[in-house]
Design a protein around this motif. Structure first.
Motif, PDB file in Angstrom:
ATOM      1  N   SER A  69       0.640  -1.033  -0.140  1.00  0.00           N
ATOM      2  CA  SER A  69      -0.095   0.044  -0.017  1.00  0.00           C
ATOM      3  C   SER A  69       0.755   1.256   0.020  1.00  0.00           C
ATOM      4  CB  SER A  69      -0.927   0.100   1.102  1.00  0.00           C
ATOM      5  OG  SER A  69      -0.147   0.112   2.499  1.00  0.00           O
ATOM      6  N   VAL A  70       0.317   2.531  -0.480  1.00  0.00           N
ATOM      7  CA  VAL A  70       0.888   3.571  -0.441  1.00  0.00           C
ATOM      8  C   VAL A  70       0.186   4.623   0.134  1.00  0.00           C
ATOM      9  CG1 VAL A  70       1.909   5.447  -1.972  1.00  0.00           C
ATOM     10  CG2 VAL A  70       1.889   2.990  -2.799  1.00  0.00           C
ATOM     11  N   LYS A  71       0.713   5.639   1.134  1.00  0.00           N
ATOM     12  CA  LYS A  71      -0.018   6.549   1.705  1.00  0.00           C
ATOM     13  C   LYS A  71       0.490   7.964   1.054  1.00  0.00           C
ATOM     14  CE  LYS A  71      -1.191   8.482   6.181  1.00  0.00           C
ATOM     15  NZ  LYS A  71      -1.105   8.428   7.498  1.00  0.00           N
ATOM     16  N   LEU A  72      -0.240   8.852   0.686  1.00  0.00           N
ATOM     17  CA  LEU A  72       0.134  10.336   0.572  1.00  0.00           C
ATOM     18  C   LEU A  72      -0.189  11.241   1.697  1.00  0.00           C
ATOM     19  CD1 LEU A  72       0.922  12.038  -1.754  1.00  0.00           C
ATOM     20  CD2 LEU A  72      -1.261  12.436  -2.685  1.00  0.00           C
ATOM     21  N   ILE A 225      13.117   1.564  -2.860  1.00  0.00           N
ATOM     22  CA  ILE A 225      13.683   0.606  -2.237  1.00  0.00           C
ATOM     23  C   ILE A 225      14.141  -0.630  -2.936  1.00  0.00           C
ATOM     24  CG2 ILE A 225      12.372   1.257  -0.155  1.00  0.00           C
ATOM     25  CD1 ILE A 225      10.536  -1.169  -0.700  1.00  0.00           C
ATOM     26  N   GLN A 226      15.275  -1.311  -2.295  1.00  0.00           N
ATOM     27  CA  GLN A 226      15.724  -2.509  -3.148  1.00  0.00           C
ATOM     28  C   GLN A 226      14.835  -3.622  -2.488  1.00  0.00           C
ATOM     29  OE1 GLN A 226      18.351  -2.476  -5.364  1.00  0.00           O
ATOM     30  NE2 GLN A 226      17.964  -0.110  -4.848  1.00  0.00           N
ATOM     31  N   ALA A 227      14.522  -4.432  -3.278  1.00  0.00           N
ATOM     32  CA  ALA A 227      13.565  -5.704  -3.085  1.00  0.00           C
ATOM     33  C   ALA A 227      13.847  -6.984  -3.865  1.00  0.00           C
ATOM     34  CB  ALA A 227      11.962  -5.236  -3.380  1.00  0.00           C
ATOM     35  N   ASN A 228      13.754  -8.050  -3.257  1.00  0.00           N
ATOM     36  CA  ASN A 228      13.870  -9.298  -3.694  1.00  0.00           C
ATOM     37  C   ASN A 228      12.602 -10.118  -4.136  1.00  0.00           C
ATOM     38  OD1 ASN A 228      15.850 -11.148  -4.768  1.00  0.00           O
ATOM     39  ND2 ASN A 228      15.340 -12.351  -2.882  1.00  0.00           N
ATOM     40  N   ALA A 229      12.088  -9.918  -5.355  1.00  0.00           N
ATOM     41  CA  ALA A 229      10.731 -10.445  -6.023  1.00  0.00           C
ATOM     42  C   ALA A 229      10.891 -12.099  -5.754  1.00  0.00           C
ATOM     43  CB  ALA A 229      10.675  -9.973  -7.080  1.00  0.00           C
ATOM     44  N   PRO A 230       9.904 -12.711  -5.704  1.00  0.00           N
ATOM     45  CA  PRO A 230       8.651 -12.263  -4.971  1.00  0.00           C
ATOM     46  C   PRO A 230       8.602 -11.801  -3.488  1.00  0.00           C
ATOM     47  CG  PRO A 230       8.217 -14.566  -5.245  1.00  0.00           C
ATOM     48  CD  PRO A 230       9.521 -14.234  -5.732  1.00  0.00           C
ATOM     49  N   ALA A 235       4.926  -4.463   0.722  1.00  0.00           N
ATOM     50  CA  ALA A 235       5.619  -3.353   0.685  1.00  0.00           C
ATOM     51  C   ALA A 235       4.879  -2.112   0.408  1.00  0.00           C
ATOM     52  CB  ALA A 235       6.356  -3.383  -0.669  1.00  0.00           C
ATOM     53  N   THR A 236       4.961  -1.366   1.884  1.00  0.00           N
ATOM     54  CA  THR A 236       4.356  -0.389   2.040  1.00  0.00           C
ATOM     55  C   THR A 236       5.282   1.128   1.888  1.00  0.00           C
ATOM     56  OG1 THR A 236       4.452  -0.446   4.225  1.00  0.00           O
ATOM     57  CG2 THR A 236       2.744  -1.198   3.535  1.00  0.00           C
ATOM     58  N   GLN A 237       4.760   2.253   1.868  1.00  0.00           N
ATOM     59  CA  GLN A 237       5.734   3.235   1.593  1.00  0.00           C
ATOM     60  C   GLN A 237       4.740   4.528   2.016  1.00  0.00           C
ATOM     61  OE1 GLN A 237       8.529   4.955   1.905  1.00  0.00           O
ATOM     62  NE2 GLN A 237       9.398   3.326   0.900  1.00  0.00           N
ATOM     63  N   THR A 238       5.125   5.882   2.322  1.00  0.00           N
ATOM     64  CA  THR A 238       4.372   7.011   2.706  1.00  0.00           C
ATOM     65  C   THR A 238       5.124   8.050   1.836  1.00  0.00           C
ATOM     66  OG1 THR A 238       3.643   6.458   4.919  1.00  0.00           O
ATOM     67  CG2 THR A 238       3.554   8.836   4.107  1.00  0.00           C
ATOM     68  N   LEU A 239       4.503   8.669   0.970  1.00  0.00           N
ATOM     69  CA  LEU A 239       5.099   9.663   0.053  1.00  0.00           C
ATOM     70  C   LEU A 239       4.213  11.177   0.628  1.00  0.00           C
ATOM     71  CD1 LEU A 239       4.561   8.231  -3.610  1.00  0.00           C
ATOM     72  CD2 LEU A 239       6.679   8.319  -1.972  1.00  0.00           C
ATOM     73  N   VAL A 240       5.162  11.981   0.765  1.00  0.00           N
ATOM     74  CA  VAL A 240       4.774  13.273   1.425  1.00  0.00           C
ATOM     75  C   VAL A 240       4.538  14.328   0.140  1.00  0.00           C
ATOM     76  CG1 VAL A 240       5.502  15.465   2.753  1.00  0.00           C
ATOM     77  CG2 VAL A 240       6.206  12.955   3.314  1.00  0.00           C
ATOM     78  N   ALA A 241       3.291  14.770   0.155  1.00  0.00           N
ATOM     79  CA  ALA A 241       2.843  15.913  -0.910  1.00  0.00           C
ATOM     80  C   ALA A 241       3.623  17.178  -0.457  1.00  0.00           C
ATOM     81  CB  ALA A 241       1.231  15.995  -0.983  1.00  0.00           C
ATOM     82  N   SER A 242       4.555  17.445  -1.403  1.00  0.00           N
ATOM     83  CA  SER A 242       5.265  18.640  -1.225  1.00  0.00           C
ATOM     84  C   SER A 242       4.847  19.743  -2.243  1.00  0.00           C
ATOM     85  CB  SER A 242       6.823  18.505  -1.264  1.00  0.00           C
ATOM     86  OG  SER A 242       7.129  17.932  -2.503  1.00  0.00           O
TER      87      SER A 242
END
Length: 248
Positions: A69-72, A225-230, A235-242
């Motif tokens: 998931s991604v969060k803004l 990010i570096q990831a090893n699939a699968p 994999a989650t990440q937060t992006l900041v709205a600038s």
């Protein structure tokens, strides 16, 4: 002018083919003397051949997925609307074995002094048409490195096009209406997904192995990010709205 987003250019992925192990012959046992009572035309015993089972998994089993998931989040002086995270993108760049995506044909309309859609994801080498469905003249151009073009002024009903051959972010504007902007994200990988309004995403059929997972949104600085699939976990990440929302 907004900075372009650099997108690494991966290489092609070889097809995975299940290969059977070599055949193994079973030694023929020593022949026993044949009794005279046996029929003369009875065939002699034949040695049997054993086939070892294939050890490689089919491609359908070897390929996996990356999900999460991604969060803004709102940065300083910014606000974020519900569901706005769906304007983002998550893509995976394998370290090796990345196939070249198949180009296609796409459309971005100039309508109501704006671009529709404002964000478009296309495979490298794809062609995008820009039909003028307004009642006024428009001009479509880009100054992004590798995808710099100017389609000139054109009247309603006209539909010029451009082929995006360089991977990266191409920012498209209009000379007549300075607030018009579209983001064309040109990818050199077929492994990507757009998150839903709840921020969840899933990239399917990802080949096993290491690579880079990139999280992007037009209002935020991209993160990777570096990831090893699968991946065994989400994999989650937060992006900041600038940056402010696009206006037209």
């Amino acid at each position: 002018m907004p900075e372009p987003m650099a997108v690494p250019s991966p290489t092609a992925k070889p097809a995975r083919v299940a290969v059977a192990a070599p055949l193994e012959e079973v030694s023929k046992p020593a022949s026993k003397p044949v009794s005279k009572s046996l029929s003369a035309n009875k065939p002699a015993p034949v040695a049997k051949t054993a086939v070892a089972p294939a050890t490689s998994k089919p491609e359908s089993e070897a390929a996996g997925s990356i999900s999460g998931s991604v969060k803004l989040a709102a940065g300083q002086g910014q606000s974020v609307s519900a569901g706005e995270v769906s304007e983002g993108l998550v893509y995976f760049l394998p370290k090796a074995g990345n196939p070249k995506p198949k180009p296609g044909r796409f459309v971005i309309n100039t309508r109501s002094k704006g671009f529709v859609p404002e964000t478009l994801v296309v495979p490298q080498g794809s062609t995008v048409r820009f039909p003028n469905v307004d009642t006024i003249i428009h001009n479509v151009y880009s100054r992004s490195p590798g995808n710099s073009f100017d389609l000139g002024y054109y009247a309603p009903g006209k539909s010029p096009e451009y082929t995006f051959n360089t991977a990266g972010l191409a920012i498209v504007n209009c000379t007549v209406h300075h607030t018009m902007r579209a983001n064309v994200v040109v990818l050199a990988t077929p492994y990507y997904a757009r998150p839903g309004k709840d921020g969840r995403y899933q990239i399917k059929d990802v080949p096993p192995g290491p690579g880079t997972l990139v999280f992007w949104h037009p209002r935020a600085v991209a993160k990777s990010i570096q990831a090893n699939a699968p991946l065994a976990a989400s994999a989650t990440q937060t992006l900041v709205a600038s940056k402010s929302p696009q206006m037209h």
